[in-house]
Design a protein around this motif. Sequence first.
Motif, PDB file in Angstrom:
ATOM      1  N   SER A  83       0.834  -1.206   0.000  1.00 33.38           N
ATOM      2  CA  SER A  83       0.000   0.000   0.000  1.00 33.38           C
ATOM      3  C   SER A  83       0.868   1.256   0.000  1.00 33.38           C
ATOM      4  O   SER A  83       2.074   1.203   0.236  1.00 33.38           O
ATOM      5  N   ARG A  84       0.223   2.386  -0.228  1.00 36.68           N
ATOM      6  CA  ARG A  84       0.930   3.670  -0.303  1.00 36.68           C
ATOM      7  C   ARG A  84       1.668   3.975   0.997  1.00 36.68           C
ATOM      8  O   ARG A  84       2.761   4.551   0.988  1.00 36.68           O
ATOM      9  N   ASN A  85       1.093   3.605   2.122  1.00 40.91           N
ATOM     10  CA  ASN A  85       1.680   3.912   3.426  1.00 40.91           C
ATOM     11  C   ASN A  85       2.453   2.741   4.030  1.00 40.91           C
ATOM     12  O   ASN A  85       2.918   2.830   5.170  1.00 40.91           O
ATOM     13  N   ARG A  92      16.351  -7.624  -7.317  1.00 44.83           N
ATOM     14  CA  ARG A  92      17.527  -8.495  -7.406  1.00 44.83           C
ATOM     15  C   ARG A  92      17.872  -9.158  -6.076  1.00 44.83           C
ATOM     16  O   ARG A  92      19.006  -9.152  -5.610  1.00 44.83           O
ATOM     17  N   GLY A  93      16.845  -9.707  -5.447  1.00 43.17           N
ATOM     18  CA  GLY A  93      17.060 -10.522  -4.258  1.00 43.17           C
ATOM     19  C   GLY A  93      17.133  -9.766  -2.947  1.00 43.17           C
ATOM     20  O   GLY A  93      17.390 -10.369  -1.907  1.00 43.17           O
ATOM     21  N   VAL A  94      16.906  -8.448  -2.955  1.00 44.99           N
ATOM     22  CA  VAL A  94      16.950  -7.651  -1.725  1.00 44.99           C
ATOM     23  C   VAL A  94      15.648  -6.863  -1.599  1.00 44.99           C
ATOM     24  O   VAL A  94      15.142  -6.316  -2.576  1.00 44.99           O
ATOM     25  N   VAL A  95      15.127  -6.813  -0.364  1.00 50.74           N
ATOM     26  CA  VAL A  95      13.857  -6.127  -0.104  1.00 50.74           C
ATOM     27  C   VAL A  95      14.130  -4.755   0.515  1.00 50.74           C
ATOM     28  O   VAL A  95      14.969  -4.616   1.422  1.00 50.74           O
ATOM     29  N   TYR A  96      13.416  -3.732   0.012  1.00 42.98           N
ATOM     30  CA  TYR A  96      13.560  -2.368   0.513  1.00 42.98           C
ATOM     31  C   TYR A  96      12.196  -1.821   0.941  1.00 42.98           C
ATOM     32  O   TYR A  96      11.172  -2.120   0.316  1.00 42.98           O
ATOM     33  N   ASN A  97      12.209  -0.997   1.972  1.00 37.44           N
ATOM     34  CA  ASN A  97      11.011  -0.287   2.414  1.00 37.44           C
ATOM     35  C   ASN A  97      11.021   1.088   1.734  1.00 37.44           C
ATOM     36  O   ASN A  97      11.796   1.968   2.111  1.00 37.44           O
ATOM     37  N   VAL A  98      10.175   1.270   0.739  1.00 35.10           N
ATOM     38  CA  VAL A  98      10.180   2.511  -0.041  1.00 35.10           C
ATOM     39  C   VAL A  98       9.035   3.439   0.349  1.00 35.10           C
ATOM     40  O   VAL A  98       8.694   4.357  -0.401  1.00 35.10           O
ATOM     41  N   THR A  99       8.448   3.220   1.516  1.00 39.16           N
ATOM     42  CA  THR A  99       7.316   4.043   1.956  1.00 39.16           C
ATOM     43  C   THR A  99       7.686   5.518   1.989  1.00 39.16           C
ATOM     44  O   THR A  99       6.976   6.369   1.440  1.00 39.16           O
ATOM     45  N   ARG A 100       8.808   5.856   2.632  1.00 39.20           N
ATOM     46  CA  ARG A 100       9.223   7.250   2.746  1.00 39.20           C
ATOM     47  C   ARG A 100       9.752   7.797   1.431  1.00 39.20           C
ATOM     48  O   ARG A 100       9.808   9.011   1.226  1.00 39.20           O
ATOM     49  N   TYR A 101      10.160   6.908   0.517  1.00 41.84           N
ATOM     50  CA  TYR A 101      10.742   7.358  -0.755  1.00 41.84           C
ATOM     51  C   TYR A 101       9.673   7.757  -1.770  1.00 41.84           C
ATOM     52  O   TYR A 101       9.976   8.390  -2.772  1.00 41.84           O
ATOM     53  N   MET A 102       8.435   7.397  -1.510  1.00 39.45           N
ATOM     54  CA  MET A 102       7.353   7.620  -2.471  1.00 39.45           C
ATOM     55  C   MET A 102       7.353   9.053  -3.033  1.00 39.45           C
ATOM     56  O   MET A 102       7.334   9.271  -4.241  1.00 39.45           O
ATOM     57  N   GLY A 107       9.671   9.641 -10.837  1.00 39.79           N
ATOM     58  CA  GLY A 107       8.684   9.064 -11.736  1.00 39.79           C
ATOM     59  C   GLY A 107       7.275   9.125 -11.198  1.00 39.79           C
ATOM     60  O   GLY A 107       6.326   8.743 -11.897  1.00 39.79           O
ATOM     61  N   GLY A 108       7.128   9.572  -9.963  1.00 37.27           N
ATOM     62  CA  GLY A 108       5.807   9.690  -9.372  1.00 37.27           C
ATOM     63  C   GLY A 108       5.430   8.496  -8.522  1.00 37.27           C
ATOM     64  O   GLY A 108       5.994   7.405  -8.642  1.00 37.27           O
ATOM     65  N   VAL A 109       4.449   8.710  -7.658  1.00 33.81           N
ATOM     66  CA  VAL A 109       3.990   7.658  -6.735  1.00 33.81           C
ATOM     67  C   VAL A 109       3.387   6.489  -7.503  1.00 33.81           C
ATOM     68  O   VAL A 109       3.669   5.321  -7.216  1.00 33.81           O
ATOM     69  N   ASP A 110       2.544   6.777  -8.493  1.00 37.63           N
ATOM     70  CA  ASP A 110       1.863   5.710  -9.232  1.00 37.63           C
ATOM     71  C   ASP A 110       2.861   4.789  -9.923  1.00 37.63           C
ATOM     72  O   ASP A 110       2.667   3.567  -9.980  1.00 37.63           O
ATOM     73  N   GLU A 111       3.918   5.388 -10.470  1.00 32.69           N
ATOM     74  CA  GLU A 111       4.931   4.583 -11.155  1.00 32.69           C
ATOM     75  C   GLU A 111       5.623   3.637 -10.185  1.00 32.69           C
ATOM     76  O   GLU A 111       5.832   2.465 -10.476  1.00 32.69           O
ATOM     77  N   LEU A 112       5.975   4.134  -9.009  1.00 37.90           N
ATOM     78  CA  LEU A 112       6.647   3.303  -8.008  1.00 37.90           C
ATOM     79  C   LEU A 112       5.704   2.251  -7.440  1.00 37.90           C
ATOM     80  O   LEU A 112       6.127   1.127  -7.125  1.00 37.90           O
ATOM     81  N   MET A 113       4.419   2.577  -7.326  1.00 32.38           N
ATOM     82  CA  MET A 113       3.441   1.634  -6.782  1.00 32.38           C
ATOM     83  C   MET A 113       3.274   0.394  -7.664  1.00 32.38           C
ATOM     84  O   MET A 113       2.804  -0.647  -7.206  1.00 32.38           O
ATOM     85  N   ARG A 114       3.669   0.498  -8.934  1.00 27.67           N
ATOM     86  CA  ARG A 114       3.580  -0.663  -9.831  1.00 27.67           C
ATOM     87  C   ARG A 114       4.430  -1.836  -9.327  1.00 27.67           C
ATOM     88  O   ARG A 114       4.150  -2.996  -9.649  1.00 27.67           O
ATOM     89  N   GLY A 115       5.461  -1.526  -8.532  1.00 26.25           N
ATOM     90  CA  GLY A 115       6.374  -2.588  -8.138  1.00 26.25           C
ATOM     91  C   GLY A 115       6.294  -3.014  -6.692  1.00 26.25           C
ATOM     92  O   GLY A 115       6.992  -3.954  -6.293  1.00 26.25           O
TER      93      GLY A 115
END
Length: 532
Positions: A83-85, A92-102, A107-115
């Motif tokens: 989710s957005r929040n 490539r095998g590593v997990v990141y928390n991109v909540t604050r990076y949104m 490229g915008g929030v919608d673009e990042l939300m695709r992944g």
Amino acid sequence: MSTKSSDSNTFVNSSLQTSADGIKSQKSASSGSATGNLRNKCALKPGHSLMDWIRLGNSGEDLSGTQGRLITVTTAELSKHNSRNDAWIAIRGVVYNVTRYMDFHPGGVDELMRGVGKDSTQLFNEVHAWVNYQQLLNKCCIGPLKKIAKVQPDLIKHLEAKISLKEGELLKLPKVKFEVEPRFDWIQKVNDLTIYVYTKQFCNPGFLIKKLNGVNQMEIWILTEAAIHKFQYELHGGVEWPPKDLKMSTESGKLEITFCKSEQHRELWRSLGIHNVKRLMKSSCEEEILIDFQVIKNQQFNHDSHELVLQNKHVILIVPVGYHLTIGLNWEALKKDYTPVPAKYLHCMEYQKFSTLNLLIKKYTLTQCFSSRLSEQKEDSCLQISMPKGNFQLLSLAKHRNLCLLAAGSGLTPFLGMIEHLLKRQTNRIELLYLFYFNKTSEDIWCRKILEKSSMEDERFKFVSVLSRDTDTWDGLKGQISENLLLPLVDKSCRNPVTYIAACGPSGFIAKAEEIIKSIGFPTENFYVFQG
């Protein structure tokens, strides 16, 4: 996308991973946007620039949400954070928390939300080919992604066949080989840039770096066991040739190439440039590719040998450990295989460069034999050099900590590079490495001073010369290869029994070594012969 580090002149830029099944060509362009596509760039809110993101990362705030701990994440757990929040993403095998990076994503929030909530490696490779996400999302790292390995189709067929096996009959599964997929990163300063090529630990790759016509055009070939991966680059700006520096790790399979930027392009580039990639089966083109090299130095090495230094001003060729080159004389059908040696074993110190190929040539009395003809080549003579050839598996040494190398005469050359690799190896660090070097007289011993010095500096390395012609002045071992020499080394009751043996030399020497290996009951799968 360029990411600024603590050094204001250093930008860590891009990461590229390519894969190809069969022969294919792929072209990608990097840009200054996070998506790799200027058309997808969005206006950011005030206070959400790249520098603001860097400052937030350095503020000490827990962007990963794990309080600095690395946590292994399953695909099921990853899918819950979509989710957005509460946004996690795997690359490539590593997990990141991109909540604050949104809100910082160009490229915008919608673009990042695709992944988010899934493994987005393929999506990332499609639109972010040159972005150095490790540096950008370093403070957001949660930990490795745990995935269930996919069963290979040919294994499934054999598993299905298991139901027809008779009771007590063992199922033999085939060995499945996985082709290495090279990966690239790069980093730059105002005056230079470094390209990193990653393969795989102990995969023993070869490399060819080639300057093309333009100051910003080059090719990098990666030679793996089964394929040649050809990357053609059109850089953002010009670079000087030859490279400023080159470093190769035979253990990790990593190559670093540093170039000085051309004077008119000494600025921070917004991208590395564009590239094409093709994957060729090595077996289909190995014999067809010949490269012209010039003799830039030919001098006496000892009483019956010469050292040749070869160079192509537009090509750098890095030969895998234990591989050889087929060398031909200009306009003649005569050819012979030779293994290049590290530059430190040469007498001519002025050519201690990574851009040369260095050969030790034994000159035989027959005037028309190839080695004699080769040793007589004048400086500026042209030779035809093949692509590296061989089937030696560097990985086969990885589990062994006590090894023995048997060399006779010019059969020393494949072991010089191997010795360097083994003594530097950090994974499963070796305990003992024996080199038994067989010659007729002490004048025949190649590289004696350097090998004796290495033996004195590293107690794990035991260099032993054995002479077949008895002389009063020689106080070392005398005789020929025998059971009495090898038996004490492989005796399992000794402290460090040898578990791997390799041999190289004349056919008679090899035949005797193979006979001894069988007679002492040494495992043949741990015995390797370099064909001379």
